[in-house]
Design a protein around this motif. Structure first.
Motif, PDB file in Angstrom:
ATOM      1  N   TYR A 106     107.990  59.471 -67.886  1.00 24.96           N
ATOM      2  CA  TYR A 106     107.429  58.756 -66.734  1.00 24.96           C
ATOM      3  C   TYR A 106     105.928  58.559 -66.895  1.00 24.96           C
ATOM      4  O   TYR A 106     105.391  57.493 -66.562  1.00 24.96           O
ATOM      5  CB  TYR A 106     107.703  59.516 -65.443  1.00 24.96           C
ATOM      6  CG  TYR A 106     109.148  59.533 -65.017  1.00 24.96           C
ATOM      7  CD1 TYR A 106     110.058  58.596 -65.479  1.00 24.96           C
ATOM      8  CD2 TYR A 106     109.615  60.505 -64.145  1.00 24.96           C
ATOM      9  CE1 TYR A 106     111.381  58.617 -65.083  1.00 24.96           C
ATOM     10  CE2 TYR A 106     110.940  60.536 -63.738  1.00 24.96           C
ATOM     11  CZ  TYR A 106     111.815  59.594 -64.213  1.00 24.96           C
ATOM     12  OH  TYR A 106     113.120  59.616 -63.818  1.00 24.96           O
ATOM     13  N   ALA A 107     105.249  59.587 -67.411  1.00 23.93           N
ATOM     14  CA  ALA A 107     103.800  59.469 -67.617  1.00 23.93           C
ATOM     15  C   ALA A 107     103.484  58.356 -68.610  1.00 23.93           C
ATOM     16  O   ALA A 107     102.523  57.607 -68.424  1.00 23.93           O
ATOM     17  CB  ALA A 107     103.231  60.798 -68.104  1.00 23.93           C
TER      18      ALA A 107
ATOM     19  N   SER B 128     101.981  50.718 -67.471  1.00 25.68           N
ATOM     20  CA  SER B 128     101.960  49.944 -66.231  1.00 25.68           C
ATOM     21  C   SER B 128     100.564  49.910 -65.623  1.00 25.68           C
ATOM     22  O   SER B 128     100.128  48.867 -65.120  1.00 25.68           O
ATOM     23  CB  SER B 128     102.942  50.540 -65.224  1.00 25.68           C
ATOM     24  OG  SER B 128     104.231  50.537 -65.759  1.00 25.68           O
ATOM     25  N   SER B 129      99.859  51.012 -65.675  1.00 23.56           N
ATOM     26  CA  SER B 129      98.490  51.051 -65.143  1.00 23.56           C
ATOM     27  C   SER B 129      97.558  50.169 -65.951  1.00 23.56           C
ATOM     28  O   SER B 129      96.685  49.500 -65.390  1.00 23.56           O
ATOM     29  CB  SER B 129      97.964  52.489 -65.138  1.00 23.56           C
ATOM     30  OG  SER B 129      98.750  53.291 -64.307  1.00 23.56           O
TER      31      SER B 129
ATOM     32  N   ALA C 267     106.064  49.933 -71.889  1.00 26.83           N
ATOM     33  CA  ALA C 267     106.390  51.032 -70.979  1.00 26.83           C
ATOM     34  C   ALA C 267     107.747  51.640 -71.321  1.00 26.83           C
ATOM     35  O   ALA C 267     107.907  52.871 -71.313  1.00 26.83           O
ATOM     36  CB  ALA C 267     106.378  50.539 -69.529  1.00 26.83           C
TER      37      ALA C 267
ATOM     38  N   GLN D 182     108.475  55.415 -72.624  1.00 28.56           N
ATOM     39  CA  GLN D 182     109.345  56.307 -71.865  1.00 28.56           C
ATOM     40  C   GLN D 182     110.512  56.828 -72.682  1.00 28.56           C
ATOM     41  O   GLN D 182     110.839  58.012 -72.618  1.00 28.56           O
ATOM     42  CB  GLN D 182     109.859  55.603 -70.617  1.00 28.56           C
ATOM     43  CG  GLN D 182     110.669  56.515 -69.722  1.00 28.56           C
ATOM     44  CD  GLN D 182     110.980  55.879 -68.388  1.00 28.56           C
ATOM     45  OE1 GLN D 182     110.637  54.741 -68.138  1.00 28.56           O
ATOM     46  NE2 GLN D 182     111.618  56.627 -67.524  1.00 28.56           N
TER      47      GLN D 182
ATOM     48  N   ALA E  61     105.302  55.660 -69.171  1.00 27.79           N
ATOM     49  CA  ALA E  61     105.549  54.380 -68.499  1.00 27.79           C
ATOM     50  C   ALA E  61     104.417  54.055 -67.528  1.00 27.79           C
ATOM     51  O   ALA E  61     104.001  52.894 -67.414  1.00 27.79           O
ATOM     52  CB  ALA E  61     106.883  54.426 -67.765  1.00 27.79           C
ATOM     53  N   TYR E  62     103.904  55.074 -66.844  1.00 30.81           N
ATOM     54  CA  TYR E  62     102.788  54.843 -65.929  1.00 30.81           C
ATOM     55  C   TYR E  62     101.526  54.426 -66.681  1.00 30.81           C
ATOM     56  O   TYR E  62     100.737  53.640 -66.181  1.00 30.81           O
ATOM     57  CB  TYR E  62     102.497  56.081 -65.090  1.00 30.81           C
ATOM     58  CG  TYR E  62     103.528  56.341 -64.022  1.00 30.81           C
ATOM     59  CD1 TYR E  62     104.101  55.305 -63.310  1.00 30.81           C
ATOM     60  CD2 TYR E  62     103.933  57.632 -63.723  1.00 30.81           C
ATOM     61  CE1 TYR E  62     105.048  55.538 -62.332  1.00 30.81           C
ATOM     62  CE2 TYR E  62     104.882  57.881 -62.749  1.00 30.81           C
ATOM     63  CZ  TYR E  62     105.424  56.832 -62.057  1.00 30.81           C
ATOM     64  OH  TYR E  62     106.362  57.074 -61.093  1.00 30.81           O
ATOM     65  N   ARG E  63     101.329  54.944 -67.878  1.00 34.68           N
ATOM     66  CA  ARG E  63     100.153  54.547 -68.662  1.00 34.68           C
ATOM     67  C   ARG E  63     100.195  53.056 -68.980  1.00 34.68           C
ATOM     68  O   ARG E  63      99.203  52.350 -68.807  1.00 34.68           O
ATOM     69  CB  ARG E  63     100.094  55.357 -69.958  1.00 34.68           C
ATOM     70  CG  ARG E  63      99.643  56.758 -69.767  1.00 34.68           C
ATOM     71  CD  ARG E  63      99.541  57.487 -71.092  1.00 34.68           C
ATOM     72  NE  ARG E  63      99.030  58.821 -70.858  1.00 34.68           N
ATOM     73  CZ  ARG E  63      99.667  59.921 -71.181  1.00 34.68           C
ATOM     74  NH1 ARG E  63     100.843  59.868 -71.760  1.00 34.68           N
ATOM     75  NH2 ARG E  63      99.136  61.100 -70.935  1.00 34.68           N
TER      76      ARG E  63
ATOM     77  N   CYS F  37     109.572  63.993 -67.398  1.00 35.69           N
ATOM     78  CA  CYS F  37     108.252  63.864 -66.773  1.00 35.69           C
ATOM     79  C   CYS F  37     107.261  63.180 -67.709  1.00 35.69           C
ATOM     80  O   CYS F  37     106.518  62.296 -67.297  1.00 35.69           O
ATOM     81  CB  CYS F  37     107.742  65.252 -66.377  1.00 35.69           C
ATOM     82  SG  CYS F  37     106.101  65.256 -65.670  1.00 35.69           S
TER      83      CYS F  37
ATOM     84  N   SER G 130     104.099  44.258 -71.487  1.00 32.65           N
ATOM     85  CA  SER G 130     103.747  45.554 -70.893  1.00 32.65           C
ATOM     86  C   SER G 130     104.996  46.312 -70.448  1.00 32.65           C
ATOM     87  O   SER G 130     105.050  47.539 -70.566  1.00 32.65           O
ATOM     88  CB  SER G 130     102.776  45.377 -69.723  1.00 32.65           C
ATOM     89  OG  SER G 130     103.403  44.735 -68.646  1.00 32.65           O
TER      90      SER G 130
END
Length: 140
Positions: free
Chosen positions: A108-109, A115-116, A58, A62, A111-113, A105, A54
């Motif tokens: 980052y979105a 990670s979430s 990410a 990114q 990477a957050y996907r 930005c 994961s």
């Protein structure tokens, strides 16, 4: 025509997932039958492998995917899905006027996907392991 493409993609995805599951089983092993309760370290190798995967996804999102999903890149001109992908990847970055900030930005979105998704996966399987202690060995 799109049905044939969807079926082909689904078949390739199924083959990839089956092969990946087989590799994970052979790498991590399964030394006890599923009726025996797991020890405290059961599943650690697999969990670390999934967590590392994961993190890798990410970083790819990114630094490789997000820069290519900008309005001025070739992905925006892809038929049918180009505009949709660019819109979804840059949706939270609408207030930014500088293209470099939009790229950062959207990275980052991405990477957050990943990670979430990893967070949700580990939470679901933690609950499953709490409810049924042999669930980890039975599902792998």
């Amino acid at each position: 025509m799109s049905g044939i493409i969807a079926a082909a993609v689904s078949g390739v995805t199924w083959c990839f997932c089956t092969a990946s599951a087989s590799l994970c089983s052979s790498w991590c092993g399964n030394d006890k039958p599923s009726t025996v309760p797991p020890s405290a370290s059961s599943g650690r190798k697999r969990s670390v492998l999934l967590l590392a995967f994961s993190v890798f996804v990410a970083l790819i999102f990114q630094y490789a995917v997000a820069p290519r999903l900008q309005e001025d890149q070739l992905a925006a001109n892809a038929p049918y899905v180009g505009e949709l992908l660019v819109e979804k990847w840059t949706a939270g970055c609408t207030g930014k006027t500088n293209p470099e900030l939009v790229e950062v930005c959207s990275g980052y979105a991405g990477a957050y996907r990943a990670s979430s998704s990893a967070f949700a996966f580990f939470c679901i399987f933690a609950i499953a392991a709490k409810c049924r202690s042999t669930a980890n060995r039975e599902s792998w």
